[in-house]
Write a protein that holds these residues in place. Sequence first.
Motif, PDB file in Angstrom:
ATOM      1  N   ALA A 163       2.150   2.115  -3.384  1.00 39.79           N
ATOM      2  CA  ALA A 163       1.207   2.896  -4.062  1.00 39.79           C
ATOM      3  C   ALA A 163       0.835   4.072  -4.070  1.00 39.79           C
ATOM      4  O   ALA A 163       0.621   4.874  -4.891  1.00 39.79           O
TER       5      ALA A 163
ATOM      6  N   SER B  96      -7.292   5.785  -9.022  1.00 41.74           N
ATOM      7  CA  SER B  96      -7.650   4.207  -9.518  1.00 41.74           C
ATOM      8  C   SER B  96      -6.820   3.851 -10.645  1.00 41.74           C
ATOM      9  O   SER B  96      -6.187   2.731 -10.582  1.00 41.74           O
TER      10      SER B  96
ATOM     11  N   PHE C  72     -11.262  -0.080  -7.853  1.00 39.69           N
ATOM     12  CA  PHE C  72     -10.527   0.714  -8.620  1.00 39.69           C
ATOM     13  C   PHE C  72     -10.834   0.595 -10.035  1.00 39.69           C
ATOM     14  O   PHE C  72     -10.866   1.777 -10.888  1.00 39.69           O
TER      15      PHE C  72
ATOM     16  N   ILE D 130       1.433   7.350  -6.401  1.00 45.75           N
ATOM     17  CA  ILE D 130       0.531   8.181  -6.403  1.00 45.75           C
ATOM     18  C   ILE D 130       1.095   9.753  -6.250  1.00 45.75           C
ATOM     19  O   ILE D 130       0.581  10.860  -7.047  1.00 45.75           O
TER      20      ILE D 130
ATOM     21  N   MET E  64      -7.081   0.829   0.858  1.00 43.56           N
ATOM     22  CA  MET E  64      -5.764   1.291   0.416  1.00 43.56           C
ATOM     23  C   MET E  64      -4.961   0.467   1.124  1.00 43.56           C
ATOM     24  O   MET E  64      -3.549   0.444   0.817  1.00 43.56           O
TER      25      MET E  64
ATOM     26  N   PRO F 244      -5.188  -3.071  -1.380  1.00 43.76           N
ATOM     27  CA  PRO F 244      -5.381  -2.647  -2.712  1.00 43.76           C
ATOM     28  C   PRO F 244      -5.745  -3.766  -3.713  1.00 43.76           C
ATOM     29  O   PRO F 244      -6.742  -3.831  -4.586  1.00 43.76           O
ATOM     30  N   ARG F 245      -5.082  -4.985  -3.626  1.00 42.28           N
ATOM     31  CA  ARG F 245      -5.396  -6.066  -4.468  1.00 42.28           C
ATOM     32  C   ARG F 245      -6.585  -6.680  -4.376  1.00 42.28           C
ATOM     33  O   ARG F 245      -7.357  -7.059  -5.395  1.00 42.28           O
TER      34      ARG F 245
ATOM     35  N   ARG G 157       0.865  -1.254  -0.200  1.00 41.60           N
ATOM     36  CA  ARG G 157      -0.008  -0.086  -0.016  1.00 41.60           C
ATOM     37  C   ARG G 157       0.755   1.048   0.116  1.00 41.60           C
ATOM     38  O   ARG G 157       0.811   2.208  -0.761  1.00 41.60           O
TER      39      ARG G 157
ATOM     40  N   VAL H   1      -3.250   2.986  -9.021  1.00 46.38           N
ATOM     41  CA  VAL H   1      -3.339   1.658  -8.417  1.00 46.38           C
ATOM     42  C   VAL H   1      -3.243   0.686  -9.472  1.00 46.38           C
ATOM     43  O   VAL H   1      -2.596  -0.475  -8.958  1.00 46.38           O
TER      44      VAL H   1
ATOM     45  N   HIS I 118      -0.213  -2.259  -9.759  1.00 48.81           N
ATOM     46  CA  HIS I 118      -0.607  -3.744  -9.563  1.00 48.81           C
ATOM     47  C   HIS I 118      -0.745  -4.584 -10.674  1.00 48.81           C
ATOM     48  O   HIS I 118      -1.305  -5.617 -10.864  1.00 48.81           O
TER      49      HIS I 118
END
Length: 579
Positions: free
Chosen positions: A24, A463, A409, A28, A399, A402-403, A21, A466, A470
């Motif tokens: 990510a 989104s 997302f 961002i 968050m 996130p996976r 997280r 993210v 991933h």
Amino acid sequence: MDPNLSSPQAEAFIPVREEERIQALDVIRGFALVGIFLMNIEWFNRSSAEMQIGLPTGLSGVNWWASRLVYVFVQGKFWTMFSLLFGMGFAVMLTRAERAGRNFLRPYLRRILALAAFGALHYIVLWSGDILFSYAVGALALVILLYGKWKWVLVALVGLVGLGFVPHMKPLWGLAGSLAYVGVVALYLRGEKRMGLFGRSLPVFSFVVLVIGTLAALIAALLWALPHGPKEPRIPMTVVSVLILTLGFLSARFHQPLEPRARRLAVALYLLPFVVMTTFGVVQLLMPDPGAAYRAQAQAQVQAQPPAQAPTTAPADKKATKTEAEKLMAEEVERAKRIQTYRQEIQTETRVLSKGTYREVLAFRAKQFAEHAPNEAGFATVLIGMFLLGTWFVRSGVMTNPREHLPLFRKLAWIALPIGVGLGLASTAIATYHIPGDPKDGFQVATGLLMMGNLPACLGYVSVIVLMVHSDTAFSKIKILAPVGRMALTNYLMQSLITSFIFFGYGLGHWGMGRARQALYVFVVYAVQVAFSHWWLGKFCYGPMEWLWRAITYWKLPAMRLDRPEGDGSLRAAELPAP
């Protein structure tokens, strides 16, 4: 922590997922920095007072395209993104304090004070477009929203109102208004008491709002019923009553269940002022403009006479009595004076920044900051919506894992982003420039639509990032931006330091660079920052400003040299939320 921000998922803070997280979030932040730079660069080449009138006129070719692309895809989308990230950082710090069993509020208040100091110095020393001070005020408002004791909020409110009667202290009334707003919002977020109305049980907040809305509706009905009553307030009062009643109904309808309350409130806090702005912009367009016949004459008289002199006569008007005509003319004269003063402010700021010495610029910005700071409490009422939404993203687990939330997302990327960009395009179709003094140019509607679109566009951008982080494709290379995000505060201030020297008169004096060249400049400087951030974090745990901010927050000097594996250093450095 307030129960309205808790959820069963909030406890699932697994270290492996947390590291993922944080990566990510750093990416961002790094992406947001280039967006905020693209938005800010214009105001190193224009007077900040011109923010009220939109895009510059007279552009053509690549400069026209550059200004429109930034307007639709960038403007407003990235300060909202930074605000969202700030709220996420708040939740990260809170959650770690809970896990460690240590005090949260004391270090966080030191953190806010440090950010306020950074922002004030940034504003005065480098650039008046600073947002760090705004974030500090908003962060304090968020603390009051989540933890404020009702007794002390009321004491502070009474004290601010009382001090506002002291000479030269009237700005405290605005601060009192913002505090009251935060207190009312806290009543909705944290209040569970209910009251009866027409046989229904309603939250206290909704009950009060519905009562106010009903009174406003009765006043509106009375205005329409009186044949010789004032006509101008009829439509505005009707619109106000409808908006208040709608807010009361929705607040009652969506107060329960508890878990999504913070998310719903956050979205409402951001959208509400811009829905109101757009609505009244439409009303303004539909209502007749009684001063149109006098506007040109008033402007001509103000330009021809010293500001202290006012016209004593007014033209005859077939549809108005002499008294009404004189009143309309006087109003237009006052408006023309304000426009003239506004244009003079633009000229003064342009001259000082483009040709003045650093001493002159410093004195000018210090005066600006003294006038600007009291108004930040109003902006904080918008910021807390984004902060609260960012807090929800972390506390809900979206968050932190996130996976597990990639479908969410994907929906935001495919739905929210087109809506946000679409509202931006609709805004450009209505107006991109405000003609001072013209209430019929549609600029208020256009601005409201653009601001409403910033929220879904921001969520869509987040989104997309993210999903790229991933991804198993080449899109995952966007992780290269993570070091820039880890040094977000340093890089943000560095952008101002470099750019103020390049463009202002006390430096190289490239004031007035075209919009297309501004964009090229941004990407060149940002590429250098990416390389610099990778080099710096190869030797140190934190960026220099992040190190200082952390030292003030925890009141001890953290280790600076990178004497641990890079992954461990990344994890520690990422604890700090970016501006």
